[in-house]
Design a protein around this motif. Structure first.
Motif, short mmCIF file in Angstrom:
data_model
loop_
_atom_site.label_atom_id
_atom_site.label_comp_id
_atom_site.label_asym_id
_atom_site.label_seq_id
_atom_site.Cartn_x
_atom_site.Cartn_y
_atom_site.Cartn_z
N ILE A 86 0.83 -1.21 0.00
CA ILE A 86 0.00 0.00 0.00
C ILE A 86 0.86 1.25 0.00
O ILE A 86 0.57 2.24 -0.69
N CYS A 90 -0.13 3.93 -2.70
CA CYS A 90 -0.86 5.09 -2.21
C CYS A 90 -0.47 5.34 -0.76
O CYS A 90 -1.17 4.90 0.16
N ALA A 93 -3.01 6.41 1.79
CA ALA A 93 -4.26 5.64 1.81
C ALA A 93 -4.86 5.60 3.20
O ALA A 93 -4.17 5.41 4.20
N LEU A 96 -9.90 1.49 2.23
CA LEU A 96 -9.75 0.42 1.24
C LEU A 96 -11.09 -0.27 1.06
O LEU A 96 -11.73 -0.66 2.04
N CYS A 170 -9.50 5.36 -1.60
CA CYS A 170 -8.53 5.72 -2.64
C CYS A 170 -8.04 4.46 -3.33
O CYS A 170 -7.49 4.51 -4.42
N THR A 171 -8.24 3.29 -2.67
CA THR A 171 -7.76 2.03 -3.22
C THR A 171 -8.88 0.99 -3.20
O THR A 171 -9.61 0.88 -2.21
N GLN A 192 -8.40 6.70 -8.41
CA GLN A 192 -8.55 5.55 -7.53
C GLN A 192 -7.70 4.42 -8.09
O GLN A 192 -7.65 4.21 -9.31
N TYR A 193 -7.03 3.70 -7.20
CA TYR A 193 -6.19 2.57 -7.60
C TYR A 193 -7.01 1.29 -7.56
O TYR A 193 -7.56 0.94 -6.51
#
Length: 429
Positions: A86, A90, A93, A96, A170-171, A192-193
């Motif tokens: 992570i 990010c 982050a 999740l 964000c992930t 966004q991942y």
């Protein structure tokens, strides 16, 4: 827990173990250099077969489930690996979102989701589970057998982002192999991942491409160790227009099987191996042991093609690409049943594993089926702490270290494969 082996293992596999132990500093440096040039898959698992004379991966999964099969002792390794992964992707982050398979009614599968939630919570993230299954219209709390619960919540798609009500991640971690294709709701996300990327799914992936990458890796690694790459690589070929269930492309498949069996016989003769070679025919895309057939003689194919469709293949009738792969025996036993190690990795690290055990299968058959059971491996005490002075074949840590090396080679191959199929890389190439 270490299973017993049905052979004395006095031949090539012991020599391979000794070579790996003697070359450990060079091996670890080799992996470090690889990860300077290539990005490992976010998480992965590799099915490995130990024939006593050969050790090779036979499948690599980029959306592994079964995390609930890992021992509690391995949890710190998984948490550390999750933190490292992570932080690279990010660093800031906070939230999740885990997206599981659709129709996730199996409590066994959901226990895997619960373990992933636990790992990433312990890595310092707020974790929630969002379902893209249209049947999930409101939060659904599911009780699991060991007192745990998983709450599936319907995802909310805004113009460019995916999340839950009052939860903006964000992930996003996918735990679905996308064998039915990439749903549009996961495309065109803004800032966004999505991990792993959509092109890691079986709608894009092909096993033959993965093993082509693995062949390249095994040649380079074999040169480093001064060994024949065949000792760690299953030979294979790729055939199109083949559907055993429909009796389609049988002559083409016979030709591939016959050619591969001939190559294996030559290798067996070279190493003085007194075994009957066989090949495994399986869909070139797909997972979970679906449509896998063991072929010991090309005549077997005619028999299989004459069977009713339900018996000839477990897979869907649309399968028309297959990989013909060298069959690798498994000489390991747990409770007198055949077993194969499965190595789990996150980022660049081995974090655990288990033995897949099947009482109803033989040593030359696939063990990946609903009737399989799972016995955890204590990788936490062994995978990074081999015992160089121990006699080859006698030390569990040495064997597990060797399995970890093979698993990481499969992971390197997966990184090559993802780079080659990355649609964004094609745009900028």
């Amino acid at each position: 827990m270490v299973p017993h082996l049905v052979t004395a293992l006095t031949g090539p596999i012991n020599e391979l173990e000794q070579r790996i132990l003697d070359s450990m500093p060079a091996i670890e440096r080799w992996f470090r250099l690889e990860w300077m040039e290539h990005t490992p898959p976010f998480y992965s698992s590799a099915d490995i077969r130990n024939a006593g004379f050969k050790l090779a991966p036979v499948d690599t999964n980029l959306y592994p489930n079964g995390w609930n099969n890992l021992t509690r002792e391995t949890l710190p390794l998984a948490v550390q690996a999750a933190q490292a992964a992570i932080e690279k992707i990010c660093p800031e982050a906070r939230n999740l979102l885990v997206i599981p398979e659709n129709n996730a009614n199996s409590t066994f599968y959901l226990a895997n989701v619960a373990q992933l939630v636990r790992i990433f919570q312990m890595a310092g993230l707020n974790v929630r589970v969002g379902s893209i299954d249209p049947a999930i219209k409101s939060p659904k709390k599911i009780e699991l057998p060991h007192g745990e619960t998983v709450c599936l919540e319907p995802v909310v798609r805004s113009r460019r982002r995916l999340g839950l009500k009052n939860f903006d991640p964000c992930t996003i971690l996918l735990n679905s192999d996308l064998s039915a294709g990439a749903p549009g709701i996961l495309e065109d996300l803004y800032e966004q991942y999505l991990l792993p990327p959509l092109h890691a799914g079986w709608s894009v992936r092909r096993k033959s491409k993965h093993f082509r990458s693995y062949e390249e890796v095994s040649k380079r690694f074999g040169k480093l160790l001064g060994i024949d790459p065949w000792l760690i690589h299953p030979l294979f070929s790729h055939a199109e227009g083949v559907n055993l269930a429909a009796g389609k492309g049988l002559e083409e498949l016979e030709s591939h099987c016959d050619a591969l069996l001939t190559k294996i016989r030559r290798k067996y003769k070279e190493y003085g191996i007194n075994e009957k070679p066989f090949v495994i025919v399986k869909p070139d895309n797909g997972t979970n042991g679906v449509g896998v057939v063991t072929v010991r003689d090309v005549k077997d194919l005619k028999t299989l093609a004459r069977k009713p469709r339900a018996e000839a293949a477990d897979g869907p009738p649309q399968i028309d690409e297959v990989i013909v792969q060298e069959g690798v025996l498994t000489r390991e036993r747990v409770h007198n049943s055949v077993a194969e190690p499965v190595v789990y990795m996150m980022d660049r690290y081995v974090v655990g594993g288990f033995y897949r055990v099947h009482a109803g299968r033989d040593e030359d058959e696939s063990l990946d089926s609903p009737a399989a059971s799972y016995v955890p491996l204590a990788f936490s005490e062994s995978v990074h702490l081999p015992q160089p002075g121990a006699k080859p074949g006698a030390s569990a840590p040495n064997r597990f270290y060797m399995y970890g090396v093979i698993g990481r080679l499969a992971m390197v191959a997966a990184s090559y494969e993802l780079e080659a199929t990355d649609p964004e890389a094609e745009v900028y190439a």
